[in-house]
Design a protein around this motif. Sequence first.
Motif: not given
Length: 292
Positions: A35-36, A53-56, A63-64, A100-101
Amino acid sequence: MKPEFAPERAASRGAAGGTSYSVYAPRSPDALATVVLIHGVGMNRSVWAPQIDALAASYQVLVYDMLGHGESALPSATPTLAEYAAQLKALLDAMGIGRAHVVGHSMGALVALEFALAHPQRTLSVAALNAVYDRTPAQREAVMSRAASLGETPPEAGVDATLSRWFGDPVPGHLTQAAQAVRALLLSVDPLGYARTYRLFATSDDAHVGRLANLAVPALFLTGECDPNSSPAMSRAMATAAPHGRAEILPNARHMMNLTDPARVNERLLAFLAEANAARHAHASIIGASHE
C-alpha cells in the motif's frame, strides 16, 4: 529538527531518484500487497503515522515525500500532475514493486488518481481521501486567491487560516495537539516547493473531469461530512463517474480526518482493501479456470 508524527513501526528509509521514502514491513508473514500512501500539500510522509500502524498488520506500507516536500527534490517550475505521478512510478520501479494499492489525501488524492489512470497495470486499487473535483466558481475563486497570495503574506497568517479550514474555527480542544503538529509541518515545508505544488493543486480540480470513466480499478472516494473544500458532493460525483467507484462519507469529519478520525478512516480503508484483494483473487481464479 523537523516536526514529525511517530509511527510505532520501525521503518527502512532511503532515497531513490530524488524521492525520500520509508517502508514498513508487514507484521503478517503472508503480506497481501503493498500500500502506497501519498500526503497532501504542506505535509510530509510522517503525517500517515496513524494509518501505517493499522495497515502494516497485513500489508507492506510505502510512504514517501511528494516533490517539493520533506526531503524530496523540488518539482519543475510549472509542474503537472503527470510529473507527480511519474515520481511514484519511478519509485516503484526503483524498489521493484510491480503493482500496489495507492492511497492519497487531498493533493495526494489527485496524484493517486492520475497514477491509476496513467498506469492501470501498476495499480491494484485507488483510494482518494478528501479529494477535490470540479470546484464551483466560488470554491475556485477562493483557492486561486490563496495560490496568488503565496509569498506575499507572513507564513503564520496563511497557516492559521489553513488550520481553521482543516480543523474548525476555533479548533476543538480535543484536536489541539493534532492541529499544532500540522501547523509545525506547514511552517517547516520548503516555501518554493509548497508554492509550486499548491498552485498546481489550485488549478487541477478539473484534471479528471471526463476521465474517470477510464478508471479501470476499484476506487474509493472517502471524505468528511464537514469538509467544505473536498465536499461529499465531490466524492459522490467522482464515484458516479468511475466504473468501479464508491463514495463514503465520514459523519462530522473534516479535512484532516486521517489524523482526527484515524480509527474510522482505517476501518474504511482496510475494508476497501480487503474487498479489492478478494475481487482480484476471484478474477484470477476465473481466468485460471477458463484456461483449464
